[in-house]
Write a protein that holds these residues in place. Structure first.
Motif, PDB file in Angstrom:
ATOM      1  N   TYR A  25       0.814  -1.220   0.000  1.00 12.66           N
ATOM      2  CA  TYR A  25       0.000   0.000   0.000  1.00 12.66           C
ATOM      3  C   TYR A  25       0.844   1.266   0.000  1.00 12.66           C
ATOM      4  N   ASN A  26       1.778   1.320   0.936  1.00 10.77           N
ATOM      5  CA  ASN A  26       2.569   2.536   1.081  1.00 10.77           C
ATOM      6  C   ASN A  26       3.318   2.900  -0.200  1.00 10.77           C
ATOM      7  N   SER A  27       4.017   1.895  -0.755  1.00 15.48           N
ATOM      8  CA  SER A  27       4.862   2.231  -1.901  1.00 15.48           C
ATOM      9  C   SER A  27       4.071   2.411  -3.180  1.00 15.48           C
ATOM     10  N   ILE A  28       2.934   1.747  -3.277  1.00 18.93           N
ATOM     11  CA  ILE A  28       2.235   1.816  -4.563  1.00 18.93           C
ATOM     12  C   ILE A  28       1.127   2.868  -4.569  1.00 18.93           C
ATOM     13  N   VAL A  29       0.318   2.877  -3.529  1.00 19.24           N
ATOM     14  CA  VAL A  29      -0.826   3.799  -3.537  1.00 19.24           C
ATOM     15  C   VAL A  29      -0.433   5.177  -3.015  1.00 19.24           C
ATOM     16  N   ILE A  30       0.232   5.210  -1.844  1.00 19.55           N
ATOM     17  CA  ILE A  30       0.585   6.508  -1.259  1.00 19.55           C
ATOM     18  C   ILE A  30       1.539   7.266  -2.194  1.00 19.55           C
ATOM     19  N   GLN A  31       2.539   6.529  -2.681  1.00 22.94           N
ATOM     20  CA  GLN A  31       3.490   7.203  -3.586  1.00 22.94           C
ATOM     21  C   GLN A  31       3.081   6.955  -5.040  1.00 22.94           C
ATOM     22  N   TYR A  32       1.823   7.290  -5.331  1.00 23.85           N
ATOM     23  CA  TYR A  32       1.290   6.923  -6.646  1.00 23.85           C
ATOM     24  C   TYR A  32       1.991   7.640  -7.804  1.00 23.85           C
ATOM     25  N   LYS A  33       2.541   8.828  -7.513  1.00 27.05           N
ATOM     26  CA  LYS A  33       3.218   9.559  -8.593  1.00 27.05           C
ATOM     27  C   LYS A  33       4.439   8.781  -9.064  1.00 27.05           C
ATOM     28  N   ASP A  34       5.093   8.184  -8.068  1.00 32.90           N
ATOM     29  CA  ASP A  34       6.270   7.375  -8.363  1.00 32.90           C
ATOM     30  C   ASP A  34       5.853   6.121  -9.149  1.00 32.90           C
ATOM     31  N   THR A  35       4.726   5.533  -8.729  1.00 33.22           N
ATOM     32  CA  THR A  35       4.222   4.335  -9.405  1.00 33.22           C
ATOM     33  C   THR A  35       3.893   4.639 -10.870  1.00 33.22           C
ATOM     34  N   LEU A  36       3.306   5.833 -11.089  1.00 35.38           N
ATOM     35  CA  LEU A  36       2.882   6.183 -12.453  1.00 35.38           C
ATOM     36  C   LEU A  36       4.038   6.208 -13.449  1.00 35.38           C
ATOM     37  N   LYS A  37       5.244   6.502 -12.934  1.00 30.49           N
ATOM     38  CA  LYS A  37       6.409   6.560 -13.824  1.00 30.49           C
ATOM     39  C   LYS A  37       6.630   5.241 -14.558  1.00 30.49           C
ATOM     40  N   LEU A  38       6.200   4.160 -13.895  1.00 29.36           N
ATOM     41  CA  LEU A  38       6.436   2.835 -14.473  1.00 29.36           C
ATOM     42  C   LEU A  38       5.444   2.506 -15.581  1.00 29.36           C
ATOM     43  N   ALA A  39       4.409   3.377 -15.741  1.00 27.97           N
ATOM     44  CA  ALA A  39       3.422   3.109 -16.785  1.00 27.97           C
ATOM     45  C   ALA A  39       4.072   3.169 -18.166  1.00 27.97           C
ATOM     46  N   VAL A  40       5.085   4.034 -18.292  1.00 24.43           N
ATOM     47  CA  VAL A  40       5.728   4.206 -19.604  1.00 24.43           C
ATOM     48  C   VAL A  40       6.441   2.918 -20.056  1.00 24.43           C
ATOM     49  N   PRO A  41       7.418   2.405 -19.250  1.00 24.37           N
ATOM     50  CA  PRO A  41       8.047   1.158 -19.719  1.00 24.37           C
ATOM     51  C   PRO A  41       7.058  -0.005 -19.775  1.00 24.37           C
TER      52      PRO A  41
END
Ligand code: C5P
Length: 306
Positions: A53-69
């Motif tokens: 939860y913490n790394s994926i949802v809370i830091q969602y902006k960071d998670t979104l970066k992975l949408a590109v690759p």
């Protein structure tokens, strides 16, 4: 205050559905699951969700970066099936090695790596060497390979060339994200996997939705197909580890080395004949690799401007 009432409302629905669904599954005829295992499973699931939860949802902006690759890799993984279904294996292998050069190019452009002239030369030689080995093999295989009527060479070629561009870009993009922050490689893989799964499902629905609805998701999954899928999943995780501890350029060296290995193994297993050119290529491989490896070790730690 909003969250207070939202959480209370969800709790109402959850509680009612939990009791009713437990009652339902416990009164169904047939095999009954072990209730003790269900209790354990719920705990495990909870831990899993809390951990992510913490790394994926809370830091969602960071998670979104992975949408590109993830988008690019999903496209690439689908295109690879198109390419391999339309081209002989050796032709695919040789054309796909162009990714050595696209990877180097993107590494220079996106990671600001500087490759010396001699390193560019070694990459070109690597590509040329692999191409020669593969073209020779293709010549040998021609007599035995029957090209099916449904195969489309041009389609396969376009697919493989787009895959090369995608492999270089997505690989370097992933490397940049991985080495530009302190998040673990496992977390990055989970983030990549979330988008990969969603986008893959979208592609599946778009392309094969009707047929899959009719025949089922696992239609035609023989043990061999399972083997292919496991190999691909394992390979993906391996790529992530290699990119973390080495880099994409050395990854290119390793995968091209596998072509030499498979040729040498064919010599022993199938009595393949290797000529002087192959031997020269195999002998030259080590110094070429050393050249790029030394570069990696000597290089200063990454400084990536965000
Ligand atoms: O041919 P190439 O080296 O570009 O293939 C990389 C493969 O590794 C792709 O199938 C991609 O989906 C997979 N991969 C992965 N997880 C990563 C990086 C790559 O599954 N973190």
């Amino acid at each position: 205050i909003k969250l207070k009432y939202i959480s209370l409302a969800i709790l109402v629905v959850q509680n009612a559905s939990l009791i009713l669904s437990i009652r339902y599954v416990r009164t169904l005829p047939g095999d009954r699951f072990f209730t003790t295992s269900a209790v354990v499973m719920a705990e495990v699931l909870k831990e899993f969700i809390v951990l992510q939860y913490n790394s994926i949802v809370i830091q969602y902006k960071d998670t979104l970066k992975l949408a590109v690759p993830a988008l690019i890799y999903t496209l690439q993984n689908n295109l690879q099936y198109v390419a391999i279904s339309n081209l002989p294996a050796a032709t695919f292998q040789v054309t796909y090695q162009l990714k050595i050069l696209t990877t180097a190019l993107f590494s220079v452009l996106m990671l600001r790596k500087s490759l010396s002239r001699i390193q560019w030369l070694s990459l070109l030689l690597l590509f040329a060497g692999v191409a020669i080995v593969q073209l020779e093999q293709e010549g040998k295989q021609k007599e035995t390979t029957v090209t099916g009527p449904s195969q489309n060479y041009a389609k396969g070629l376009v697919a493989v060339i787009v895959s090369c561009l995608s492999s270089g870009f997505a690989g370097v993009y992933f490397e940049k994200i991985l080495k530009g922050s302190s998040a673990s490689v496992w977390m990055r893989n989970i983030q990549l996997g979330i988008f990969g799964t969603l986008l893959g499902l979208l592609g599946m629905w778009w392309n094969d939705g009707l047929a899959i609805a009719e025949k089922g998701f696992l239609f035609g999954y023989t043990p061999m197909v399972w083997g292919v899928i496991f190999n691909q999943a394992f390979g993906g995780l391996l790529v992530a580890v290699v990119v973390k501890y080495a880099d994409n350029i050395l990854k290119g060296f390793a995968t091209s080395f596998s072509i030499i290995v498979s040729t040498v193994v064919s010599v022993y297993l199938f009595g393949f004949h290797v000529d002087l050119l192959f031997t020269l290529g195999a002998v030259l491989y080590r110094p070429l690799f050393a050249l790029n490896n030394v570069f990696l070790i000597k290089r200063k730690p990454y400084h990536i401007s965000r």
